[in-house]
Design an enzyme around this catalytic site. Structure first.
Site, mmCIF file in Angstrom:
data_model
loop_
_atom_site.group_PDB
_atom_site.id
_atom_site.type_symbol
_atom_site.label_atom_id
_atom_site.label_comp_id
_atom_site.label_asym_id
_atom_site.label_seq_id
_atom_site.Cartn_x
_atom_site.Cartn_y
_atom_site.Cartn_z
ATOM 1 N N SER A 194 0.855 -1.183 0.000
ATOM 2 C CA SER A 194 0.000 0.000 0.000
ATOM 3 C C SER A 194 0.892 1.234 0.000
ATOM 4 O O SER A 194 2.076 1.154 0.367
ATOM 5 C CB SER A 194 -0.896 0.006 1.245
ATOM 6 N N TYR A 230 -2.198 -0.301 10.574
ATOM 7 C CA TYR A 230 -2.158 -0.705 9.161
ATOM 8 C C TYR A 230 -0.837 -0.277 8.526
ATOM 9 O O TYR A 230 -0.191 -1.057 7.819
ATOM 10 C CB TYR A 230 -3.339 -0.078 8.420
#
Length: 259
Positions: A132, A145
């Site tokens: 990501s 995250y």
């Protein structure tokens, strides 16, 4: 066209989209899901759309599931399965932090280790790690995250160096915010523990601001699905692919302290 492609986390979002797209192109795809219920739902959807797809239940945290996957003679592994947790890192229950690492990092690495055994025997293979933009930058209230994706970035770089000499290609793909429903679910997770009794209850407006920014700047997932399918098919892909391209400049600006 006869290579076997294993995609984890194919029950929804990007994983599902890539699995369907590659199957439409005639590839031999194993679309795996965390639960049997997800597998049944995915099978019904594939049949409805007339897509030929092998569907397997594969919880990457489960040793027995991973052992079964080792027998599937995988040529291309797309590590896509992930979960996410939001909220202030200074207060989040550690069991939630551990759960995110168990899936996003330990489960991914454990599955990769098992699949690499077969690739080493064949002398070829490709491993795609879906990271990501959060693996190269951070955002407040999304710390857990970001931590897991930073760990995956390190894993990808190490695997790239170690496996390259053995003819096994490693690619890390860094999507920005795409409208798959994943980001909405991530933002909702904080409600299970963060609220008016939180030490950071006074930061509620700032937390909401991050949520609004992320959810208000999402892209059409067709772009990242096409990109991932292309990486699978490309015999010599780049090691690191950030998508959309404009995020390369955004990440550079953030890391260099620009506003």
């Amino acid at each position: 066209m006869h290579e076997t492609i294993l995609i984890t986390g194919a029950g929804s979002g990007i994983g599902r989209g890539v699995a369907f797209e590659l199957a439409r192109r005639g590839h031999n795809v194993i679309a795996s899901t965390e639960s049997a219920e997800q597998a049944a739902e995915l099978k019904a959807s594939a049949q409805q759309e007339g897509i030929k797809l092998r569907i397997e239940k594969l919880d990457i945290r489960d040793a027995e599931d991973r052992a079964r996957a080792e027998e599937w003679d995988v040529d291309v592994l797309v590590n896509n399965a992930a979960i996410a947790q939001s909220g202030p890192l200074a207060e989040i229950p550690l069991d939630l932090v551990r759960a995110n690492f168990e899936t996003n990092v330990f489960g991914t690495v454990a599955l990769t280790q098992g699949i690499v055994k077969g690739m080493m025997k064949k002398g070829s293979g490709k491993i795609i790690i879906v990271s990501s933009v959060a693996g190269r930058m951070t955002a407040p209230y999304l710390g857990v995250y970001c931590m897991t994706k930073h760990a995956l970035e390190a894993a990808a770089e190490v695997l790239h160096a170690e496996l390259g000499p053995h003819n096994i290609t490693v690619v890390v793909v860094e999507p920005g915010p795409y409208a798959t429903g994943f980001n909405e679910r991530m933002m909702e997770t904080r409600h299970a523990w963060y609220g008016k009794n939180s030490l950071f209850a006074g930061d509620a407006e700032a937390v909401k601001g991050v949520e609004t920014w992320v959810l208000g700047n999402q892209y059409d997932p067709a772009e990242v699905i096409e990109t991932l399918a292309g990486v699978v098919e490309d015999p010599a892909p780049e090691f690191r692919i950030c998508i959309p391209k404009e995020w390369e400049d955004k990440i550079h600006g953030i890391l260099c302290g620009e506003k």
